[in-house]
Design an enzyme around this catalytic site. Structure first.
Site, short mmCIF file in Angstrom:
data_model
loop_
_atom_site.label_atom_id
_atom_site.label_comp_id
_atom_site.label_asym_id
_atom_site.label_seq_id
_atom_site.Cartn_x
_atom_site.Cartn_y
_atom_site.Cartn_z
CD GLU A 117 24.77 88.26 -23.32
OE1 GLU A 117 24.65 89.00 -22.33
OE2 GLU A 117 24.62 88.68 -24.48
CG ASP A 169 26.24 90.83 -27.53
OD1 ASP A 169 26.52 90.88 -26.32
OD2 ASP A 169 25.46 91.63 -28.09
C1 NOJ Z 1 25.09 91.90 -24.10
C2 NOJ Z 1 26.38 92.53 -23.70
O1 NOJ Z 1 27.01 91.73 -22.73
C3 NOJ Z 1 26.04 93.92 -23.20
O2 NOJ Z 1 27.15 94.53 -22.60
C4 NOJ Z 1 25.52 94.72 -24.36
O3 NOJ Z 1 25.10 95.99 -23.90
C5 NOJ Z 1 24.35 94.03 -25.03
N1 NOJ Z 1 24.54 92.63 -25.21
C6 NOJ Z 1 24.10 94.63 -26.38
O4 NOJ Z 1 25.08 94.22 -27.28
#
Ligand code: NOJ
Length: 567
Positions: A298, A231
């Site tokens: 991500e 993440d």
């Molecule tokens: C990216 C995640 O996909 C999202 O859903 C989340 O709110 C943020 N990171 C914080 O972890």
């Protein structure tokens, strides 16, 4: 500006640093990754809250996922990415973790995850879990300890700063909230949080933090997971001097790819020092667990070339950074998608990439690109693009049903913290997270209780049961597309050739050895002239003989083709 940014990125990597170790040459790295399981995978993202509820509390859970594994196996996907199910106060629905090693009771017991792993593996499904590295919950014992006093041994595990001369926050940074700094009265300092104030950022410059997070990763590998969706990896490190971020109005348009309120996170996101950490993560998984543990990252970056340093200069960074450039196309137009296909190919070269059109943070592609009237046809065209173009497909649950989701009608209904903070300018991400309709029972068979988010009436009419019985459904088209991709090496690994946009028709070819496959998509509500085709029909969205005209949104995929040069 972007050019300067990119140069400084490369410079810092080449210069090395404490976190960087010896790296193999580009060639070696490429050979190492070739044939890794994820290169041939078809991923399916599950947002557990909304997939299947097994205990009637209105929230999906791990047992619910297990109950639907046969469905996923029949769909044909080969790997699951499950978003966070760890112990959490659920401020950001699990992206605020208070214990990385435990399953939140809302989702089940710890053993339920082991059952899920076992049952998934029995069906040939890999399992990738979501690891939130950038921040913890403010209820995590690390943070409770850190905020307990200025002299706590964990004080430096988070980012604490003194107030300015008038008690103000250390700088102007904004993220999920109007300010990214929260004052802690008992110790008289601010802590930094890019996301909600309940999600304090870890201090990744601290080697103890690095080690703590790496050990969590190792424990999950030992438990049997196949990899991690990491993440927010481009948020790990902040600029050391904490300079004020510029206003969006002050920067060139290409830098406005993330706007927080009125501001661009120039100094809080995408700092070059992150790249050393990616190498650290990669080295850790490879040294401790071998080459088969996937790091799927991500990272929202301004341009495709900014993905290169995430892979690492010599391929020693994140295995598979998400390519979000398709999903960011403002319109479903042939020329726009052709351009991203060409550029991804040219810039990323042989590096594995992803093909993703929807996820839990964005309105679904059907919502963005279609109306209720043409949604099913658009969904089929999107499926063809996703499963026939290069890149590892990462389907979002319900995409195979043509789900559209439902927007909250009032602030009362909003569950997403981002939507609650920014309503009505932004209504949040609930729209993308509504539950699956499985059958025609109450709540679409999702739950016997009141679903945490209401199902969309449109989606209820298109349940799995309804679509399974309809030969022409979006679901059956997806099943056929997935089967085709699995059967055709050219669609999985083939080179991309002849990407062309003719008016509303997007066409491209994939080639493996002598075998070429032509994909034609009419991205329009109007008929369009069909490209000349003299090969064998493999799959189409419309029954009947392939004539000289493509129907609105028609998809044709054929093999052994010869492209006309007259076009
Ligand atoms: C990216 C995640 O996909 C999202 O859903 C989340 O709110 C943020 N990171 C914080 O972890």
């Amino acid at each position: 500006m972007m050019r300067r940014f990119f140069r400084s990125v490369c410079f810092s990597l080449l210069a090395g640093g404490v976190l960087l170790g010896a790296r193999p040459s580009v060639g070696e790295a490429a050979v190492r990754d070739e044939g890794r399981w994820w290169q041939d995978a078809i991923f399916y993202e599950i947002y557990p809250r909304s997939f299947q509820d097994s205990d009637g509390d209105g929230v999906g859970d791990l047992k619910g996922i297990v109950a639907r594994l046969d469905y996923l196996q029949k769909l044909g996907v080969t790997a699951l990415w499950i978003t966070p199910f760890f112990l959490s106060p659920m401020v950001d629905f699990g992206y605020d973790v208070s214990d990385y090693r435990k399953v939140d009771p809302l989702f089940g017991r710890d053993e339920d995850f082991d059952v899920l792993l076992r049952e998934a593996k029995k069906r040939g499904l890999r399992v990738v879990i979501d690891l939130v590295l950038n921040h913890t919950s403010d209820q995590h014992p690390y943070f409770l300890e850190s905020r307990s006093s200025r002299t706590s041994p964990k004080r430096d595990w988070y980012i604490w700063k003194d107030p300015g001369p008038n008690g103000e926050p250390p700088n102007n940074w904004k993220g999920f909230e109007q300010t990214s700094w929260e004052f802690d009265p008992s110790t008289g300092q601010y802590f930094y949080h890019y996301f909600c104030k309940e999600q304090p950022d870890l201090n990744w410059r601290n080697p103890e933090v690095q080690q703590a997070m790496l050990s969590i990763l190792s424990e999950w590998v030992a438990r049997g997971v196949d990899g991690f969706r990491l993440d927010a990896i481009n948020y790990l490190i902040e600029h050391p001097d904490l300079p004020d971020n510029p206003l969006a109005s002050e920067v060139p348009p290409e830098e406005r790819f993330i706007v927080n309120y009125d501001q661009i996170p120039r100094y809080s996101v995408n700092q070059p020092e992150n790249f050393g950490l990616f190498e650290l993560l990669r080295r850790h998984v490879e040294d401790s667990h071998g080459p088969d543990v996937l790091l799927l990252g991500e990272a929202w970056v301004p341009s495709l070339k900014d993905l290169l340093p995430i892979y690492g200069v010599s391929g020693q960074g994140i295995h598979l950074p998400f390519n979000f450039f398709f999903l960011q196309q403002p319109k479903l137009e042939a020329e726009g998608f052709a351009k991203v296909l060409r550029e991804s190919d040219a810039i990323l070269g042989t590096r594995p990439t992803t093909m993703v059109l929807s996820n839990h943070d964005m309105a679904r592609a059907t919502w963005r690109y279609a109306t209720e009237t043409n949604s099913d046809s658009v969904a089929k065209a999107l499926g063809a693009l996703e499963l026939a173009a290069p890149g590892v497909p990462v389907l979002y649950y319900g995409e195979e049903l043509g789900m559209r989701g439902r927007e909250p009608q009032s602030l009362d209904e909003v569950r997403d913290p981002l939507g609650r903070n920014q309503w009505p300018a932004f209504k949040g991400r609930d729209l993308a997270r509504t539950p699956v309709a499985w059958d025609e029972g109450p709540n679409g068979g999702f739950s016997t209780g009141k679903p945490w988010l209401a199902l969309a009436p449109f989606d209820l009419r298109r349940s799995v049961a309804v679509q399974s019985a309809d030969r022409d459904s979006v679901l059956n088209f997806y099943r056929a597309l997935i089967a085709l991709r699995k059967n055709e090496p050219a669609l999985r690994q083939g080179r991309l050739e002849a990407v062309e946009a003719h008016g509303t028709v997007l066409q491209f070819r994939r080639r493996a050895g002598e075998k070429a496959i032509l994909v034609m998509l009419n991205l329009s509500d109007r008929p369009a002239p069909a490209p000349d085709f003299s090969g064998k029909t493999l799959l189409g969205s419309h029954a009947g003989k392939w004539g000289a005209v493509l129907a609105p949104w028609e998809v044709r995929i054929g093999s052994d083709v010869v492209l006309s040069s007259s076009r």
